[in-house]
Design an enzyme around this catalytic site. Sequence first.
Site, PDB file in Angstrom:
ATOM      1  N   HIS A 198       6.503   6.739  -4.551  1.00 13.99           N
ATOM      2  CA  HIS A 198       6.796   5.746  -5.595  1.00 13.99           C
ATOM      3  C   HIS A 198       5.571   5.481  -6.470  1.00 13.99           C
ATOM      4  CE1 HIS A 198       4.979   2.180  -3.553  1.00 13.99           C
ATOM      5  NE2 HIS A 198       5.440   2.700  -2.443  1.00 13.99           N
ATOM      6  N   ASP A 254      -0.818   3.348  -1.229  1.00 11.61           N
ATOM      7  CA  ASP A 254       0.577   2.880  -1.371  1.00 11.61           C
ATOM      8  C   ASP A 254       0.922   2.723  -2.838  1.00 11.61           C
ATOM      9  OD1 ASP A 254       3.076   1.889  -0.884  1.00 11.61           O
ATOM     10  OD2 ASP A 254       2.395  -0.065  -0.190  1.00 11.61           O
ATOM     11  N   GLU A 259       9.672   0.726  -6.155  1.00 12.90           N
ATOM     12  CA  GLU A 259       9.956   0.645  -4.716  1.00 12.90           C
ATOM     13  C   GLU A 259       9.552  -0.709  -4.165  1.00 12.90           C
ATOM     14  OE1 GLU A 259       9.129   1.239  -0.324  1.00 12.90           O
ATOM     15  OE2 GLU A 259       7.840   0.496  -1.895  1.00 12.90           O
ATOM     16  N   GLU A 260       8.407  -1.221  -4.612  1.00 10.51           N
ATOM     17  CA  GLU A 260       7.824  -2.392  -3.963  1.00 10.51           C
ATOM     18  C   GLU A 260       8.661  -3.655  -4.082  1.00 10.51           C
ATOM     19  OE1 GLU A 260       5.603  -2.319  -1.884  1.00 10.51           O
ATOM     20  OE2 GLU A 260       4.200  -0.704  -2.296  1.00 10.51           O
ATOM     21  N   ASP A 300       5.347   8.053   1.901  1.00 10.34           N
ATOM     22  CA  ASP A 300       5.037   6.666   1.550  1.00 10.34           C
ATOM     23  C   ASP A 300       4.443   5.942   2.758  1.00 10.34           C
ATOM     24  OD1 ASP A 300       4.812   4.231   0.322  1.00 10.34           O
ATOM     25  OD2 ASP A 300       6.943   3.748   0.411  1.00 10.34           O
ATOM     26  N   HIS A 352      -1.195  -3.247   0.405  1.00 14.42           N
ATOM     27  CA  HIS A 352      -0.878  -4.395  -0.475  1.00 14.42           C
ATOM     28  C   HIS A 352      -2.057  -5.322  -0.707  1.00 14.42           C
ATOM     29  CE1 HIS A 352       3.717  -4.154   0.640  1.00 14.42           C
ATOM     30  NE2 HIS A 352       3.250  -3.036   0.135  1.00 14.42           N
TER      31      HIS A 352
END
Lengths: 463, 463
Positions: free
Chosen positions: B278, B290, B324-325, B352, B422
């Site tokens: 993503h 990520d 995606e997130e 991912d 994140h």
Amino acid sequence: MRLFILLVLLAFQAFPQSEDEKQIKAFYETVLTQGDSYRWLNYLSNQIGGRLSGSVQAEQAVAYTRSQLDSLGLDRVWLQPVMVPKWVRGTPEFAYIESQPGVTNNVPVCALGGSVATPQGGLKAQVVEVMGIEELKKLPREQVEGKIVFYNRPMDPTLINTFQSYSGCVDQRYSGAAEAVSMGAVGVIVRSMTLRNDDYPHTGAMSYGDLPVNQRIPAAAISTNAADLLSTTLKLDPNIKFYFRQNCRQLDDVQSYNVIGEIRGTTYPEEIMTVGGHLDSWDLGDGSHDDGAGCVQSMEVLNLFKKTGYRPKRTIRVVLFMNEENGLRGGRKYAEEARKRGENHVFALESDAGGFTPRGFSFDCTDANYQQVLSWKPLFEPYLIHSFVRGGSGADIGPLKDGQMVLAGLRPDTQRYFDHHHAENDTFEHVNKRELELGAATMASLVFLMDKYGIVKPPKIKG
Amino acid sequence: MRLFILLVLLAFQAFPQSEDEKQIKAFYETVLTQGDSYRWLNYLSNQIGGRLSGSVQAEQAVAYTRSQLDSLGLDRVWLQPVMVPKWVRGTPEFAYIESQPGVTNNVPVCALGGSVATPQGGLKAQVVEVMGIEELKKLPREQVEGKIVFYNRPMDPTLINTFQSYSGCVDQRYSGAAEAVSMGAVGVIVRSMTLRNDDYPHTGAMSYGDLPVNQRIPAAAISTNAADLLSTTLKLDPNIKFYFRQNCRQLDDVQSYNVIGEIRGTTYPEEIMTVGGHLDSWDLGDGSHDDGAGCVQSMEVLNLFKKTGYRPKRTIRVVLFMNEENGLRGGRKYAEEARKRGENHVFALESDAGGFTPRGFSFDCTDANYQQVLSWKPLFEPYLIHSFVRGGSGADIGPLKDGQMVLAGLRPDTQRYFDHHHAENDTFEHVNKRELELGAATMASLVFLMDKYGIVKPPKIKG
């Protein structure tokens, strides 16, 4: 990666059934929740730092690790005296490429361990680039005489195990100077042994062989980026010069120690299982991966036996070897003393490949013992330990080898090891706590199985 | 670790024999010597940065990856429009623990993705600490009303696969606010989802479910160190207060794109194999692990087919999914369009889980297909790929699932993933070039085998 999408996907961990499974699970759970290795490594790296044999830091590391072992409630903790070489780097090295008189590019450089100094004002000469010792030997002597030999064969990036890549070019660093002397060279520059393109020079041991002191020439490593720059510059003009200055020195041997602690076996105390790493390190970084990690993991093995309340049948000994990097005096001394005392070492395990995620072990042992360890492999699978290969174990335990005992080396993931090896960036922040701890539990699990089942001994033949 | 002690010890790599072995070796050698993924990731991370859906950076990433795919000589490259949510963080959040009036400790904080803002002057209230939603629900409403709920259940450090630890506590972050509203709370603070004790707050998606906008309460994450401090402070005095201020907002949906490129199959062009990651990321770091890593690895798969000159029989498509997130709109859109066009997807592979050393794959497929992929496992062993498990594949390819096709997820080493996930420290320097590249070659190898042998289709049953 988001949310709980993986929740349903992950194979759940099976509950341990057998006593073996339970004990191994206890090691992993204990290390991940109550491990001390990361704290010990923090102290070794950040309070003490690089621990070159004979340095104040090496002696501080002896005192610190001894005091920590003293606190674990082992049956015995002691220091084993060993004389070690003392090589000192001196003031920081300096080097540049002189593409024409007065036009220079400074490059990152460090003396190789054991090298002699340059003349006080430094050494400047033309450069002959070779891709290795073989190529050098084929050159006419007049192409080398009076020049600096530049060994520039890179590590092979296509090998999956980076130790193989390292093995494939470290001869340039170790023996390059002695070979260059025989061709009349005045100095040696080596491309750093790393797969990265960066600005860190990587030091490491070198040897002049039997060469008399007055014939030795200075040897240094330059960073991979600098090596590429030098090579390109030479292609544009083979007559450019290289300058470097270093004032390293070999001093007299000094007293140092292997640090040893043991838990005495309940049933077969005379059968000794040794687990260790090396306490000395190079001086550029703080030696976290090489080999602070192996030391604290080895200490953690005994810590885990104590914390999980498992009393071994055989004697487990942790040995923090001194002087692996530039002499192997600690490893040799330990084996010599063991023979002198008639000690019966049945198993030795070394961790000296960095504190990365453990992948398995290599074993140096008989076929029967290899078959036995293979039978234990399923016990390690829940911890993603999958690689039980035959091969060497480690430099420090090597001298113990007697054809009967089992020697093993922890084999962590190798991809990042040479990014840091012997360089300024071998530092604590590059060690991941969990990866380090998983290695320690993996070692403890193997020691536990060796303790419980013993090694397979060859049938006795009457003499 | 020193010298060539390992030279003799390493099992040497066998020469490839079969066509399959040769092609797989070509993928690994090519990626390690001529790979482009690291360079692409450098650009995505350091020239563009965090790529939250709807942001300027997300659109720059669309344009950049499209242009790079255009340069690979694929058969077709296009953008697939998709409307995405646009949530903006606004000015940096601020928080403190007020242990008594006027005595405050600032703590690292970030709004959870999708959260509403606090009142303009911030929100200050007493705190009720719980170890999860279940515990909260058991409390009398008056103990929660008017307070900030502090979810403090840590990730379980004893699980070897850290994704399991994450799955075991992410409900607090995702659903914690909606649950707290039903108990009359005024705000939510969540312990960051990481196994480290450090000072980085970790954001991530949260949902208010069906809750009307005017009933929503602000939700934020604090660092693990801050969570420990808050918990300790609460034990000393349960009446202390917590203050936080954030002015994040949900704006109207905006137009964005999935970026798609394909090599058309020579023999069965209608059979589509999709590989992807993503393109969006959270905004605190630069989204290198990520999922910048998964994007450039997926692009590299097609690059490796081109560079090794292998023409696939089936169509290989790279898809860089948007959103995606915080929405999964890209993944849903791709599947929707595929169904609308009657496309026949036989295989989809997602990366991912970070750009770490690859360990294997998880497969979501029929028994027959799982048996087939297991039969390929020996081909991967020279590359230390050892874990072929059943389980979920990935969020973005999930919507394609139809019961017949094979879905798979790349499974790298998980120990370091949540250190960065994140958070502000998900940055380029934490990705190792070789680890990233090995993942790409591992993916290319599986796509190659799927292309060559096809998937096992169930026998057709007449309707």
